[in-house]
Enzyme design. Sequence first.
Site, PDB file in Angstrom:
ATOM      1  N   GLU A   1       6.520   5.087  -0.185  1.00 41.20           N
ATOM      2  CA  GLU A   1       6.224   4.933   1.237  1.00 41.20           C
ATOM      3  C   GLU A   1       7.413   4.367   1.998  1.00 41.20           C
ATOM      4  OE1 GLU A   1       2.288   4.123  -0.988  1.00 41.20           O
ATOM      5  OE2 GLU A   1       4.421   3.747  -1.295  1.00 41.20           O
TER       6      GLU A   1
ATOM      7  N   CYS B   1       0.768  -0.421  -1.973  1.00 39.96           N
ATOM      8  CA  CYS B   1       0.845  -1.792  -2.486  1.00 39.96           C
ATOM      9  C   CYS B   1       1.023  -2.743  -1.294  1.00 39.96           C
ATOM     10  CB  CYS B   1       2.017  -1.918  -3.463  1.00 39.96           C
ATOM     11  SG  CYS B   1       3.629  -1.962  -2.644  1.00 39.96           S
TER      12      CYS B   1
END
Length: 156
Positions: free
Chosen positions: A55, A83
């Site tokens: 990401e 996360c």
Amino acid sequence: MDNKELMRKAIELSIKGMLANEGGPFGAIVVKDGKIVGKGNNKVSSTNDPTAHAEVVAIRDACKNLNTFQLDDCDIYTSCEPCPMCLGAIYWARPRKVFYACTKKDAAAIGFDDDFIYKELEIPMKDRKIPFVQLLQNEGIKAFQMWESKEDKTEY
């Protein structure tokens, strides 16, 4: 492309990067107006960069391509629920929506367990596995005061 096709692109990046030994099995894309404007796969182990999650790599790529530090009107497609670090990066980037395939429980089942970080956030800083110690606040605050009065700043 519809949402499923776009998610398949993120999943393809996760597999391609993993098979190339660039990092773990994670991929992400950033989409604006139906066009992929950023791509990323996990590159932690190949770049020796613990922040090179899919990401984050995709956000960096999209911001570079769009010449901006915010992803207004963009969607992120990621092969796994983000996360804590990626979640923070996503909120700072301010996309419109995030789509994900696998869950954090799926990731934990193969050894990527981020739950300890979520638990650490609830513990006082001095008691965390990595202790945090505050130093020189009176000196450090000067930069904040200068920022507050800076007339030509770019706010974000």
